[in-house]
Write a protein that holds these residues in place. Structure first.
Motif, PDB file in Angstrom:
ATOM      1  N   ASP A   1     -11.828   6.655  -8.804  1.00 27.41           N
ATOM      2  CA  ASP A   1     -10.798   7.039  -9.765  1.00 27.41           C
ATOM      3  C   ASP A   1     -11.138   6.604 -11.191  1.00 27.41           C
ATOM      4  O   ASP A   1     -10.351   6.811 -12.108  1.00 27.41           O
ATOM      5  N   GLY A   2     -12.321   5.997 -11.359  1.00 27.55           N
ATOM      6  CA  GLY A   2     -12.811   5.688 -12.697  1.00 27.55           C
ATOM      7  C   GLY A   2     -12.387   4.358 -13.278  1.00 27.55           C
ATOM      8  O   GLY A   2     -12.513   4.139 -14.486  1.00 27.55           O
ATOM      9  N   PHE A   3     -11.912   3.442 -12.428  1.00 22.13           N
ATOM     10  CA  PHE A   3     -11.496   2.139 -12.927  1.00 22.13           C
ATOM     11  C   PHE A   3     -12.584   1.112 -12.663  1.00 22.13           C
ATOM     12  O   PHE A   3     -13.199   1.105 -11.601  1.00 22.13           O
ATOM     13  N   GLU A   4     -12.786   0.251 -13.631  1.00 21.66           N
ATOM     14  CA  GLU A   4     -13.810  -0.784 -13.488  1.00 21.66           C
ATOM     15  C   GLU A   4     -13.222  -2.013 -12.833  1.00 21.66           C
ATOM     16  O   GLU A   4     -12.081  -2.383 -13.086  1.00 21.66           O
ATOM     17  N   GLU A   5     -14.050  -2.630 -12.007  1.00 22.00           N
ATOM     18  CA  GLU A   5     -13.632  -3.856 -11.344  1.00 22.00           C
ATOM     19  C   GLU A   5     -13.731  -5.031 -12.317  1.00 22.00           C
ATOM     20  O   GLU A   5     -14.462  -4.957 -13.295  1.00 22.00           O
TER      21      GLU A   5
ATOM     22  N   LEU B   1       0.814  -1.209   0.000  1.00 20.72           N
ATOM     23  CA  LEU B   1       0.000   0.000   0.000  1.00 20.72           C
ATOM     24  C   LEU B   1       0.850   1.262   0.000  1.00 20.72           C
ATOM     25  O   LEU B   1       0.423   2.290  -0.527  1.00 20.72           O
ATOM     26  N   SER B   2       2.057   1.184   0.541  1.00 21.38           N
ATOM     27  CA  SER B   2       2.932   2.351   0.470  1.00 21.38           C
ATOM     28  C   SER B   2       3.363   2.618  -0.974  1.00 21.38           C
ATOM     29  O   SER B   2       3.624   3.762  -1.340  1.00 21.38           O
ATOM     30  N   VAL B   3       3.396   1.574  -1.791  1.00 17.07           N
ATOM     31  CA  VAL B   3       3.694   1.758  -3.219  1.00 17.07           C
ATOM     32  C   VAL B   3       2.574   2.564  -3.869  1.00 17.07           C
ATOM     33  O   VAL B   3       2.825   3.507  -4.627  1.00 17.07           O
ATOM     34  N   LEU B   4       1.329   2.216  -3.566  1.00 14.27           N
ATOM     35  CA  LEU B   4       0.179   2.964  -4.096  1.00 14.27           C
ATOM     36  C   LEU B   4       0.243   4.421  -3.639  1.00 14.27           C
ATOM     37  O   LEU B   4       0.045   5.335  -4.444  1.00 14.27           O
ATOM     38  N   GLU B   5       0.552   4.639  -2.374  1.00 10.76           N
ATOM     39  CA  GLU B   5       0.659   6.010  -1.857  1.00 10.76           C
ATOM     40  C   GLU B   5       1.781   6.780  -2.556  1.00 10.76           C
ATOM     41  O   GLU B   5       1.623   7.952  -2.887  1.00 10.76           O
ATOM     42  N   GLU B   6       2.912   6.107  -2.787  1.00 12.89           N
ATOM     43  CA  GLU B   6       4.024   6.761  -3.475  1.00 12.89           C
ATOM     44  C   GLU B   6       3.640   7.134  -4.906  1.00 12.89           C
ATOM     45  O   GLU B   6       3.988   8.213  -5.392  1.00 12.89           O
TER      46      GLU B   6
ATOM     47  N   LEU C   1     -10.427   0.570  -0.529  1.00 14.77           N
ATOM     48  CA  LEU C   1      -9.662   0.594  -1.780  1.00 14.77           C
ATOM     49  C   LEU C   1     -10.557   0.334  -2.989  1.00 14.77           C
ATOM     50  O   LEU C   1     -10.366   0.928  -4.052  1.00 14.77           O
ATOM     51  N   PHE C   2     -11.525  -0.549  -2.812  1.00 17.12           N
ATOM     52  CA  PHE C   2     -12.482  -0.819  -3.889  1.00 17.12           C
ATOM     53  C   PHE C   2     -13.246   0.459  -4.237  1.00 17.12           C
ATOM     54  O   PHE C   2     -13.380   0.813  -5.413  1.00 17.12           O
TER      55      PHE C   2
ATOM     56  N   THR D   1      -3.201  -1.708 -10.672  1.00 17.81           N
ATOM     57  CA  THR D   1      -2.691  -1.130  -9.430  1.00 17.81           C
ATOM     58  C   THR D   1      -3.692  -1.366  -8.306  1.00 17.81           C
ATOM     59  O   THR D   1      -3.343  -1.858  -7.225  1.00 17.81           O
ATOM     60  N   TYR D   2      -4.943  -1.006  -8.561  1.00 13.10           N
ATOM     61  CA  TYR D   2      -5.957  -1.146  -7.521  1.00 13.10           C
ATOM     62  C   TYR D   2      -6.267  -2.595  -7.206  1.00 13.10           C
ATOM     63  O   TYR D   2      -6.416  -2.971  -6.040  1.00 13.10           O
ATOM     64  N   HIS D   3      -6.370  -3.437  -8.217  1.00 16.26           N
ATOM     65  CA  HIS D   3      -6.655  -4.847  -7.964  1.00 16.26           C
ATOM     66  C   HIS D   3      -5.573  -5.442  -7.061  1.00 16.26           C
ATOM     67  O   HIS D   3      -5.875  -6.160  -6.108  1.00 16.26           O
ATOM     68  N   THR D   4      -4.323  -5.119  -7.346  1.00 16.03           N
ATOM     69  CA  THR D   4      -3.219  -5.668  -6.565  1.00 16.03           C
ATOM     70  C   THR D   4      -3.237  -5.133  -5.141  1.00 16.03           C
ATOM     71  O   THR D   4      -2.992  -5.878  -4.180  1.00 16.03           O
TER      72      THR D   4
END
Length: 134
Positions: A107-111, A63-68, A100-101, A80-83
């Motif tokens: 952010d406009g990404f589909e699941e 999750l720190s990778v996502l924040e970075e 996160l979901f 990115t979000y799925h992971t």
């Protein structure tokens, strides 16, 4: 002959191979080398690091990778979000999985089907926790 220096593609590939083959110590070495280098990471490289941390059960690092990525304004994507969702789910962080979901959708990404399954599992487990505490 000249010396060949690794680039972002080289590191991304090696980190992904280490994740797939379970070579965690070597994968961490590649990540550290990449971090210490001046090589600019892109979405694919960040996703490889995020996936490596997720598979290593290092959800906080994942999750720190996502924040970075967000801090450095690197484009995120559905992968990115799925992971990140998968990392939170593996760690039993049900509320974070749901958050996160929601963030992914905002952010406009589909699941995809797997992401929905992770959401359902988190929602079910969170409901069970609430019921057992009542």
């Amino acid at each position: 002959r000249g010396v060949v220096h690794p680039d972002a593609v080289s590191y991304t590939t090696m980190i992904a191979i280490c994740r797939k083959e379970g070579l965690y110590e070597r994968g961490f070495q590649f990540i550290k080398e990449l971090e210490d280098s001046k090589i600019r990471k892109d979405t694919v490289t960040y996703n490889a690091i995020l996936a490596f941390n997720s598979k290593s059960y290092l959800w906080e690092s994942a999750l720190s990778v996502l924040e970075e990525m967000k801090r450095k304004r690197v484009r995120t994507d559905a992968v990115t979000y799925h992971t990140a969702i998968q990392a939170a789910n593996r760690a039993g962080k049900w509320e974070l999985t749901l958050k996160l979901f929601d963030q992914m959708e905002e952010d406009g990404f589909e699941e995809n089907a797997k992401t929905v399954d992770l959401w359902l599992e988190a929602a079910r487990r969170l409901a069970n926790e609430d019921m057992s505490q009542s």
